[in-house]
Every structure is written in structure tokens, then in C-alpha cells.
Design an enzyme around this catalytic site. Sequence first.
Site, PDB file in Angstrom:
ATOM      1  CG  ASP A   7      50.998  22.784  19.125  1.00 16.55           C
ATOM      2  OD1 ASP A   7      50.076  23.499  19.554  1.00 16.55           O
ATOM      3  OD2 ASP A   7      51.726  22.118  19.889  1.00 16.55           O
ATOM      4  CE1 TYR A  39      51.950  30.218  19.300  1.00 18.27           C
ATOM      5  CE2 TYR A  39      50.107  29.058  18.298  1.00 18.27           C
ATOM      6  CZ  TYR A  39      51.334  29.684  18.172  1.00 18.27           C
ATOM      7  OH  TYR A  39      51.927  29.771  16.939  1.00 18.27           O
ATOM      8  N   GLY A  40      48.800  29.299  25.090  1.00 17.06           N
ATOM      9  CA  GLY A  40      47.677  29.312  26.033  1.00 17.06           C
ATOM     10  C   GLY A  40      47.719  30.417  27.060  1.00 17.06           C
ATOM     11  CG  ASN A  72      42.564  21.667  21.875  1.00 12.75           C
ATOM     12  OD1 ASN A  72      41.462  21.171  21.820  1.00 12.75           O
ATOM     13  ND2 ASN A  72      43.662  20.927  21.883  1.00 12.75           N
ATOM     14  CB  THR A  73      45.520  27.580  22.358  1.00 11.48           C
ATOM     15  OG1 THR A  73      45.637  26.629  23.428  1.00 11.48           O
ATOM     16  CG2 THR A  73      45.512  28.968  22.925  1.00 11.48           C
ATOM     17  CD  GLU A 152      57.145  22.588  23.651  1.00 12.54           C
ATOM     18  OE1 GLU A 152      58.269  22.602  23.127  1.00 12.54           O
ATOM     19  OE2 GLU A 152      56.131  22.180  23.053  1.00 12.54           O
ATOM     20  CB  CYS A 184      46.192  21.289  25.803  1.00 13.42           C
ATOM     21  SG  CYS A 184      47.871  21.796  25.347  1.00 13.42           S
ATOM     22  CB  THR A 185      47.659  18.940  20.688  1.00  9.95           C
ATOM     23  OG1 THR A 185      48.353  20.201  20.610  1.00  9.95           O
ATOM     24  CG2 THR A 185      46.346  19.031  19.941  1.00  9.95           C
TER      25      THR A 185
HETATM   26  N1  DGL Z   1      49.124  22.528  22.169  1.00  7.00           N
HETATM   27  C1  DGL Z   1      48.286  23.661  22.246  1.00  7.00           C
HETATM   28  C2  DGL Z   1      46.843  23.369  22.472  1.00  7.00           C
HETATM   29  O1  DGL Z   1      46.355  22.360  22.012  1.00  7.00           O
HETATM   30  C3  DGL Z   1      48.764  24.932  22.896  1.00  7.00           C
HETATM   31  C4  DGL Z   1      49.716  24.872  23.993  1.00  7.00           C
HETATM   32  C5  DGL Z   1      50.254  26.228  24.382  1.00  7.00           C
HETATM   33  O2  DGL Z   1      51.124  26.700  23.668  1.00  7.00           O
HETATM   34  O3  DGL Z   1      49.798  26.781  25.382  1.00  7.00           O
HETATM   35  O4  DGL Z   1      46.138  24.127  23.059  1.00  7.00           O
END
Ligand code: DGL
Length: 263
Positions: A7, A39-40, A72-73, A152, A184-185
Site C-alpha cells: 500500500d 497514491y490517490g 483500492n487505488t 499518515e 480506501c484502506t
Molecule cells: N490506501 C490506499 C487506498 O486504498 C491509497 C491511499 C493513497 O495513497 O492515496 O486507496
Amino acid sequence: MKIGVFDSGLGGLTVVQAMTKCIRGAEIFYVADTKNAPYGEKTSEQILHFSLALTQYLIDTHQIDALILACNTATSAAIEKLRKRYPSLIIIGTEPGIKPAIAQTKTGKIGVMATPATLQGNKYQNLVATLSLDKNIQMFEQACHGLVEQIEKGEIDTPQTNEMLEGWLCVMREANVDTIVLGCTHYPLISETIEKIMHHKVKLIHTGDAISRHLLALSSQKGHHNVGDIAVHLYVTGKINIKMVESILDGYASLSFVKIKEP
Ligand code: DGL
């Protein structure tokens, strides 16, 4: 069994937490790609690049038997490519639990909180389209810019996080949303704050348990005997809030903390 999980940061640990409750006889190699988080807010090309590099690292360095995209992303941007590239590896992704939300809602009003990249991705759009929602279901989608950074930083129930959530959730509260999909996790880490803002009249859906059961079923088919201990080894490409790591995995796993360079 060796299980690779990645992740962008702490979020995937909510999936690992679920895994430690039903998986035995396994070592989990978890990479938190905090150097590239969030990541999002990245392009799908960038997220694909990170996902391919982390997977290659997990295969080359830890010889994993299964890969969990606890994000998820990343699932949206990369799972199809990864399945094509590694056809014999067990690969399980994370998708917003829209189906269980539809099964549970009483008011027919469902909220979806996710990263901008997940909501814009084809995977999510196709998921919603294939469910062919009847007219009694109304969806309230919210891209939560900046929320992953707050989590975070460990800002779980601070005035700033509350203010962001209030701004997004007041619409859902007023519309009688009774079910919110945590797409989102990272978001299960702020479940209590979300529940408070929704006046405790909401059911939150996340899919860590479903992913764990799916992993158990697929690995059992390949001969995994679910007995023995479970260990979690944590690798991180940047900084991480170790207090939060310990509180998420408390009592469930042995932790070895190694800082690696970006794969
Ligand atoms: N935890 C991630 C998700 O489930 C991504 C979070 C991120 O880095 O934006 O989408």
C-alpha cells in the site's frame, strides 16, 4: 506461505489486521510505499509504475506465493497488468464494497468515500455500472483530497481532520445516508471519527475480512495448510508513524522494521 502486501502507507495494515485473524502458517511481507504516498493524488501511469516495481521487489527478494494489493487505488490502476504479467501468482485486490452496502442499506442512501484516483478510474465506474442500481438506491460519492496525509500524520481525531470530514459528511448525514463504503484502506483507521460525525447512525463497510477469506480459499486450493504462526515483516520506502503501526498490529504479529530504498 509467503504473502506480499503493499500500500502507499499505513492503510493496507487494516487488511493485514484482518488477515492475522484468519490466516495461519504464513509470513507477510508488507511494503509501505510512503515515499510515493499519497497514491490517490497521482496519475494512473505513476501508480502502475509503483505497483509493478513493488511487486517485482516482493517476488525477487521474498519469493512470495501470493500478492495482496491492500490499496483500492493501486488495484484500480494495476491489477489487470499484474495478473497478465504473473499468471501463476495468487493476486487479490481491494475494491470498494458497493455490493455489501446495497445489501445492507435500509434508507437506500449510500455514501462512498475514496481517493480521487479510485473514483475517477474505469474500474470503479464499471463496478457501479454493472450493479445497475435500481432507482431506490442513491449514491453519494466523495473524493477525500488530503485525508490520507492526515491519517499518515496520525491526525485521527484532530480539529483539522474533523473539519474536513464534517465538510464532506454533512451532506450525507442530512440526506439520511445509513451506509458508507470506505473505499480506501486508510479510512478504517478513522472509523470512530466518521461514526461520531454521522451521529452513530451509519454502518461502515470495508473489505479486509472478505479479502482474507478469499486468500484463504485460493491458497487452500493450492495446498496451503492453515496451521502455525503468523509473522509480519514491515518494509518502508520513506518515513512511517511507527506508533500507529504498533497500535494497528498490536498483539497479532511479530514485527521487523527494515527501511528499504524505493524498489
Ligand atoms: N490506501 C490506499 C487506498 O486504498 C491509497 C491511499 C493513497 O495513497 O492515496 O486507496
